[in-house]
Design an enzyme around this catalytic site. Structure first.
Site, PDB file in Angstrom:
ATOM      1  N   ALA A 110       0.605   4.090   2.852  1.00  0.00           N
ATOM      2  CA  ALA A 110      -0.542   3.948   3.769  1.00  0.00           C
ATOM      3  C   ALA A 110      -0.337   2.893   4.848  1.00  0.00           C
ATOM      4  CB  ALA A 110      -1.836   3.658   3.012  1.00  0.00           C
ATOM      5  N   ALA A 111       0.887   2.398   5.001  1.00  0.00           N
ATOM      6  CA  ALA A 111       1.123   1.430   6.083  1.00  0.00           C
ATOM      7  C   ALA A 111       0.879   2.084   7.440  1.00  0.00           C
ATOM      8  CB  ALA A 111       2.543   0.878   6.008  1.00  0.00           C
ATOM      9  N   GLY A 112       1.322   3.332   7.589  1.00  0.00           N
ATOM     10  CA  GLY A 112       1.085   4.047   8.837  1.00  0.00           C
ATOM     11  C   GLY A 112      -0.385   4.334   9.063  1.00  0.00           C
ATOM     12  N   ASP A 113      -1.103   4.653   8.000  1.00  0.00           N
ATOM     13  CA  ASP A 113      -2.541   4.896   8.120  1.00  0.00           C
ATOM     14  C   ASP A 113      -3.268   3.617   8.521  1.00  0.00           C
ATOM     15  OD1 ASP A 113      -2.152   7.536   7.300  1.00  0.00           O
ATOM     16  OD2 ASP A 113      -2.413   7.025   5.192  1.00  0.00           O
TER      17      ASP A 113
END
Length: 310
Positions: A260-263
Site C-alpha cells: 500500500a505504499a503506492g496507495d
C-alpha cells in the site's frame, strides 16, 4: 474547489491475508511461512480512501462487498476513519475481495488478488445512478484498476463531462485508450505501468523523465511516475506551456512492509493537490507519506496521519 466537497473514490475493497515468509517460493515449492496468518483491511480503492481521510480530506467510498464477515470488517474499517460508506453495496452473488500477500524479511511482497464482489462494480445500474449523483457533487474522483475497466472508462467519461478532476492510479497495469487518458487531470504510474503505456522501458530516472514527458504530450495535464526508493517525478506544463519536470528524492528509511505504499502516495498527492498545494509541495508531501508507510506493517493499518508527516 470548495474544501467542503468530498473526494469520491470508486474502487476495490479486499481483505489482505498476509503470511510472512523467509523468501518467495519458486514454482512447485512448498514453503513454511510464519505460524499464523494476519488479516488486514486493504484493496487499492479502500487504501487510497483511508490514506486521504487520515490526512484530513472528506472522503466518500463506492464499491462492493460480500455477505460475509470480511465484508462487514472492511466496511467498519472505513467507518472508523470517518469515511462515508453510503455508496457501498453488499453483493448477493460474490464474496468480498481478498488479497493473498507473501511478505519477506526485507519488506517486499508478492500479491495475488481474488476480485470477488469488486468484479461487479458498475454492473448494478441502481448503484451506478447513485455514484453518478455523488460524482456531480464531488471535489475530485479517484480511480484504480481493481474494478472492471469498462466501469473505469465510464466514470472517467462522466466526470469529464461534469468537469470533475480525475486522478487515476493505473494499477494493476492495463493499457487504457489514449482518448480516455486525455480526460484525466492526474495520472499516477510506477515504472512498470509507465513502460506499458509508453512502450518504452523505464529503468532509470532519465528513462522516467523521457517517458513521463511523452505521456504528458499525449494530453494528460499532470503525469506522476513513482520510482520506489528513488523517489518520484511529476511532469506538467508551466505558465508558458513548456514541459516542466519536478523530481523529488525519497527519504532513507528502514523498510518493514511496502504493501500500500503506492496507495498512500496517491492518497497524499490527491489531498495536497485538492488543498491547493503547488505541484512540487504536493510531490514532496506524497513522497514523505509513502516513506512513512513502508516503515509500518499492513495496508490500512500502516497508513500515516497528518501529524506523522509534520
Amino acid at each position: 474547489m470548495p474544501a467542503s466537497k468530498p473526494v469520491l473514490v470508486v474502487g476495490s475493497l479486499n481483505m489482505d491475508q498476509v503470511v510472512r515468509v523467509p523468501r518467495l517460493p519458486v514454482m512447485g515449492e512448498t514453503l513454511l511461512g510464519a505460524s499464523s496468518i494476519t488479516f488486514v483491511p486493504g484493496g487499492k480503492g479502500a487504501n487510497q480512501a483511508v490514506a486521504m481521510a487520515r490526512l484530513g480530506a472528506s472522503v466518500q467510498m463506492a464499491g462492493r462487498i460480500g455477505q460475509d464477515p470480511f465484508g462487514q470488517q472492511l466496511k467498519a474499517a472505513l467507518q472508523d476513519d470517518q469515511i462515508d460508506t453510503s455508496l457501498l453495496v453488499t453483493d448477493t452473488e460474490a464474496a468480498s475481495g481478498s488479497a493473498f500477500i507473501f511478505l519477506n524479511a526485507e519488506g517486499d511482497n508478492a500479491i495475488v488478488v481474488s476480485s470477488g464482489a469488486n468484479a461487479h462494480v458498475g454492473k448494478d445500474q441502481q448503484q451506478m445512478e447513485h455514484i453518478f449523483a455523488a460524482l456531480a457533487q464531488a471535489q475530485a474522483l479517484v480511480l484504480q484498476l481493481e474494478i472492471p475497466h469498462d466501469t473505469v472508462e465510464l466514470l472517467i467519461d462522466r466526470a469529464h463531462s461534469l468537469h470533475v478532476p480525475v486522478i487515476l492510479n493505473l494499477a494493476p497495469a492495463y493499457p487504457l485508450r489514449k482518448e480516455t487518458l486525455s480526460k484525466l487531470s492526474v495520472l499516477v504510474v510506477n515504472e512498470t505501468e509507465a513502460s506499458l503505456l509508453s512502450g518504452q522501458p523505464v529503468e532509470s530516472l532519465e528513462d522516467a523523465r523521457h517517458v513521463g514527458a511523452i505521456l504528458h504530450e499525449h494530453g494528460i495535464p499532470t503525469v506522476v511516475i513513482t520510482l520506489g526508493a528513488q523517489g518520484a517525478i511529476l511532469i506538467n506544463s508551466d505558465a508558458q506551456g513548456q514541459t516542466n519536470i519536478i523530481y523529488q528524492e525519497a527519504p532513507e528509511v528502514t523498510v518493514v512492509d511496502t504493501t500500500a505504499a503506492g496507495d498512500c502516495f496517491v492518497g497524499a498527492l490527491t489531498v495536497a493537490l485538492t488543498e491547493g498545494q503547488s505541484p512540487s509541495d504536493a510531490l514532496r508531501f506524497a513522497t514523505r507519506a509513502s516513506a512513512i508507510k513502508v516503515t509500518r506493517f499492513g495496508a490500512q493499518s500502516g497508513l500515516p496521519r497528518r501529524a506523522d508527516i509534520r
